[in-house]
Design a protein around this motif. Structure first.
Motif, mmCIF file in Angstrom:
data_model
loop_
_atom_site.group_PDB
_atom_site.id
_atom_site.type_symbol
_atom_site.label_atom_id
_atom_site.label_comp_id
_atom_site.label_asym_id
_atom_site.label_seq_id
_atom_site.Cartn_x
_atom_site.Cartn_y
_atom_site.Cartn_z
ATOM 1 N N GLU A 126 -1.784 3.341 -7.490
ATOM 2 C CA GLU A 126 -2.974 3.569 -6.664
ATOM 3 C C GLU A 126 -2.928 2.772 -5.362
ATOM 4 O O GLU A 126 -3.480 3.199 -4.346
ATOM 5 C CB GLU A 126 -4.234 3.190 -7.459
ATOM 6 C CG GLU A 126 -4.563 4.112 -8.613
ATOM 7 C CD GLU A 126 -3.755 3.834 -9.866
ATOM 8 O OE1 GLU A 126 -3.905 4.576 -10.841
ATOM 9 O OE2 GLU A 126 -2.955 2.858 -9.871
ATOM 10 N N LEU A 127 -2.281 1.606 -5.390
ATOM 11 C CA LEU A 127 -2.249 0.738 -4.215
ATOM 12 C C LEU A 127 -1.035 0.974 -3.316
ATOM 13 O O LEU A 127 -0.886 0.323 -2.280
ATOM 14 C CB LEU A 127 -2.285 -0.733 -4.648
ATOM 15 C CG LEU A 127 -3.665 -1.240 -5.105
ATOM 16 C CD1 LEU A 127 -3.534 -2.542 -5.866
ATOM 17 C CD2 LEU A 127 -4.588 -1.412 -3.898
ATOM 18 N N GLU A 128 -0.188 1.910 -3.678
ATOM 19 C CA GLU A 128 1.017 2.170 -2.890
ATOM 20 C C GLU A 128 0.661 2.548 -1.445
ATOM 21 O O GLU A 128 1.313 2.083 -0.490
ATOM 22 C CB GLU A 128 1.859 3.275 -3.515
ATOM 23 C CG GLU A 128 3.139 3.556 -2.738
ATOM 24 C CD GLU A 128 3.947 4.687 -3.329
ATOM 25 O OE1 GLU A 128 5.179 4.665 -3.193
ATOM 26 O OE2 GLU A 128 3.335 5.606 -3.911
ATOM 27 N N ALA A 129 -0.350 3.361 -1.273
ATOM 28 C CA ALA A 129 -0.716 3.811 0.070
ATOM 29 C C ALA A 129 -1.090 2.629 0.963
ATOM 30 O O ALA A 129 -0.759 2.609 2.162
ATOM 31 C CB ALA A 129 -1.872 4.806 -0.005
ATOM 32 N N TYR A 130 -1.759 1.639 0.387
ATOM 33 C CA TYR A 130 -2.157 0.476 1.190
ATOM 34 C C TYR A 130 -0.952 -0.383 1.560
ATOM 35 O O TYR A 130 -0.783 -0.773 2.723
ATOM 36 C CB TYR A 130 -3.185 -0.362 0.444
ATOM 37 C CG TYR A 130 -3.478 -1.670 1.154
ATOM 38 C CD1 TYR A 130 -4.145 -1.683 2.376
ATOM 39 C CD2 TYR A 130 -3.058 -2.886 0.608
ATOM 40 C CE1 TYR A 130 -4.397 -2.879 3.051
ATOM 41 C CE2 TYR A 130 -3.301 -4.085 1.273
ATOM 42 C CZ TYR A 130 -3.962 -4.066 2.490
ATOM 43 O OH TYR A 130 -4.193 -5.247 3.155
ATOM 44 N N PHE A 131 -0.103 -0.697 0.587
ATOM 45 C CA PHE A 131 1.026 -1.580 0.878
ATOM 46 C C PHE A 131 2.069 -0.914 1.776
ATOM 47 O O PHE A 131 2.844 -1.603 2.447
ATOM 48 C CB PHE A 131 1.657 -2.067 -0.429
ATOM 49 C CG PHE A 131 0.800 -3.062 -1.156
ATOM 50 C CD1 PHE A 131 0.451 -4.260 -0.552
ATOM 51 C CD2 PHE A 131 0.322 -2.801 -2.422
ATOM 52 C CE1 PHE A 131 -0.357 -5.181 -1.207
ATOM 53 C CE2 PHE A 131 -0.478 -3.701 -3.081
ATOM 54 C CZ PHE A 131 -0.819 -4.905 -2.478
ATOM 55 N N THR A 132 2.051 0.403 1.814
ATOM 56 C CA THR A 132 2.961 1.117 2.713
ATOM 57 C C THR A 132 2.604 0.868 4.176
ATOM 58 O O THR A 132 3.482 0.826 5.051
ATOM 59 C CB THR A 132 2.932 2.632 2.414
ATOM 60 O OG1 THR A 132 3.353 2.848 1.060
ATOM 61 C CG2 THR A 132 3.850 3.399 3.354
ATOM 62 N N VAL A 133 1.292 0.677 4.453
ATOM 63 C CA VAL A 133 0.849 0.498 5.847
ATOM 64 C C VAL A 133 0.414 -0.929 6.153
ATOM 65 O O VAL A 133 0.113 -1.247 7.307
ATOM 66 C CB VAL A 133 -0.320 1.460 6.184
ATOM 67 C CG1 VAL A 133 0.090 2.903 5.957
ATOM 68 C CG2 VAL A 133 -1.575 1.113 5.374
ATOM 69 N N GLU A 134 0.378 -1.788 5.129
ATOM 70 C CA GLU A 134 -0.195 -3.129 5.308
ATOM 71 C C GLU A 134 0.435 -3.882 6.485
ATOM 72 O O GLU A 134 -0.267 -4.535 7.270
ATOM 73 C CB GLU A 134 -0.032 -3.952 4.030
ATOM 74 C CG GLU A 134 -0.668 -5.333 4.131
ATOM 75 C CD GLU A 134 -0.424 -6.187 2.909
ATOM 76 O OE1 GLU A 134 -1.279 -7.025 2.597
ATOM 77 O OE2 GLU A 134 0.632 -6.034 2.265
ATOM 78 N N LYS A 135 1.746 -3.799 6.645
ATOM 79 C CA LYS A 135 2.436 -4.552 7.703
ATOM 80 C C LYS A 135 2.844 -3.668 8.881
ATOM 81 O O LYS A 135 3.628 -4.089 9.730
ATOM 82 C CB LYS A 135 3.653 -5.246 7.110
ATOM 83 C CG LYS A 135 3.298 -6.287 6.050
ATOM 84 C CD LYS A 135 4.526 -6.960 5.487
ATOM 85 C CE LYS A 135 4.142 -7.999 4.429
ATOM 86 N NZ LYS A 135 5.347 -8.668 3.870
ATOM 87 N N ARG A 161 1.387 -6.934 -4.682
ATOM 88 C CA ARG A 161 2.220 -7.041 -3.471
ATOM 89 C C ARG A 161 3.617 -7.568 -3.826
ATOM 90 O O ARG A 161 4.632 -7.105 -3.303
ATOM 91 C CB ARG A 161 1.555 -7.958 -2.454
ATOM 92 C CG ARG A 161 2.318 -8.050 -1.133
ATOM 93 C CD ARG A 161 1.636 -8.994 -0.155
ATOM 94 N NE ARG A 161 0.363 -8.464 0.320
ATOM 95 C CZ ARG A 161 -0.832 -8.955 -0.019
ATOM 96 N NH1 ARG A 161 -0.915 -9.981 -0.868
ATOM 97 N NH2 ARG A 161 -1.942 -8.425 0.457
ATOM 98 N N GLU A 162 3.676 -8.551 -4.731
ATOM 99 C CA GLU A 162 4.959 -9.133 -5.134
ATOM 100 C C GLU A 162 5.834 -8.115 -5.865
ATOM 101 O O GLU A 162 7.062 -8.205 -5.837
ATOM 102 C CB GLU A 162 4.722 -10.351 -6.025
ATOM 103 C CG GLU A 162 4.103 -11.536 -5.292
ATOM 104 C CD GLU A 162 3.911 -12.734 -6.203
ATOM 105 O OE1 GLU A 162 4.368 -12.668 -7.371
ATOM 106 O OE2 GLU A 162 3.303 -13.727 -5.760
ATOM 107 N N MET A 163 5.207 -7.153 -6.514
ATOM 108 C CA MET A 163 5.934 -6.151 -7.283
ATOM 109 C C MET A 163 6.245 -4.899 -6.462
ATOM 110 O O MET A 163 7.081 -4.081 -6.847
ATOM 111 C CB MET A 163 5.089 -5.770 -8.517
ATOM 112 C CG MET A 163 5.671 -4.705 -9.428
ATOM 113 S SD MET A 163 7.131 -5.237 -10.331
ATOM 114 C CE MET A 163 6.423 -6.433 -11.466
#
Length: 284
Positions: free
Chosen positions: A192-201, A171-173
């Motif tokens: 791989e985690l880009e999709a999650y952090f794109t919608v997390e907030k 998340r920090e990166m």
């Protein structure tokens, strides 16, 4: 007439061609390379040179599986976290140059250089360099684990990384639209985690959907880790069977089939004993 005297057990003629010795610990991810390299360094008075092209970058210690301070057991580790710019490329040529310098530094300290990591193409680039091959003699130890056991272990390790704080670290990166084809962002777990952090907030996406997206991202991380393992093994087999490197295989399967004290005993009996014999014969 050539006068050939004896100095320190070697003829002066032989001293001109005597090569310094370097140990390489190779293998796919999650096999135990880092642990073995530290054990070897402790036993044979060595220092470790990292040969993982992602671990050369500073930060993301969980994602990149860097050894902890406790795991190093006081053994110096070279080329670990030395690149501060996350977007800077660290090429095979960079590794060849820095790796050779690190090996020279370890030797100048009177220690045994132990090169350990999973970037086999970088190791090949170093070893095949004519200047390197003229000056150094190599011992290659291949830590291997049967594929079903290794795949299971790798997936479990991803879960352990998540539990250890992988999400907070990534998340920090995270930068939307970042280039995942260069620098430390190539590390498995970031794209791989880009999709999650794109919608997390995103307040328009409900929590159940976010949880499902996260689960899919973690599963994708596991799948790509297994693909990496298969690629690493393919490169190792090519080096052994086609290029002709004398890789001495050490089977660590039994270690990963057990846990606790039983796993440690298997490590000592199945991995350390054979590895110590290989290195002892090489150094003598």
């Amino acid at each position: 007439m050539t006068i050939n005297t004896i100095v320190n057990g070697y003829s002066t003629e032989n001293q001109k061609t005597k090569k310094s010795k370097v140990i390489f610990v190779m293998g796919a991810t999650a096999t135990g390379k880092s642990k073995l390299s530290v054990d070897l360094a402790v036993h044979f008075n060595g220092e470790i040179i990292n040969s993982d092209k992602i671990q050369v970058y500073k930060g993301l210690d969980i994602v990149t599986n860097k050894v902890t301070n406790e795991e190093t057991r006081g053994i110096p580790h070279h080329l670990l976290g030395i690149v501060e710019d996350p977007d800077q490329d660290f090429s095979a040529d960079d590794f060849r140059r820095h790796g050779k310098d690190a090996i020279e530094s370890v030797l100048s300290n009177g220690k045994v250089p132990i090169v350990a990591g999973g970037s086999n193409s970088y190791v090949e680039h170093l070893v095949d360099d004519p200047n390197f091959s003229r000056r150094f003699e190599c011992c290659f130890i291949w830590v291997d684990v049967s594929l079903p056991v290794l795949h299971k272990r790798a997936k479990e390790r991803v879960d352990q990384m998540v539990a250890a704080g992988l999400l907070d670290e990534v998340r920090e990166m995270f930068v939307a639209g970042a280039d995942y084809g260069r620098g430390i962002r190539r590390a498995i777990g970031l794209p791989e985690l880009e999709a999650y952090f794109t919608v997390e907030k995103d307040s328009n996406v409900d929590e159940a959907t976010k949880a499902k997206i996260l689960a899919n991202c973690i599963e994708e991380t596991k799948k790509n880790t297994l693909k990496l393992i298969d690629s690493q093994l393919g490169k190792i087999r090519r080096l052994r069977e086609e290029v002709g490197w004398k890789l001495q295989r050490v089977d660590a399967t039994a270690v990963h089939e057990k846990c606790g004290r039983d796993a440690q005993l298997a490590w000592e009996q199945r991995v350390l004993k054979k590895s110590f014999e290989i290195v002892r014969a090489f150094l003598n």
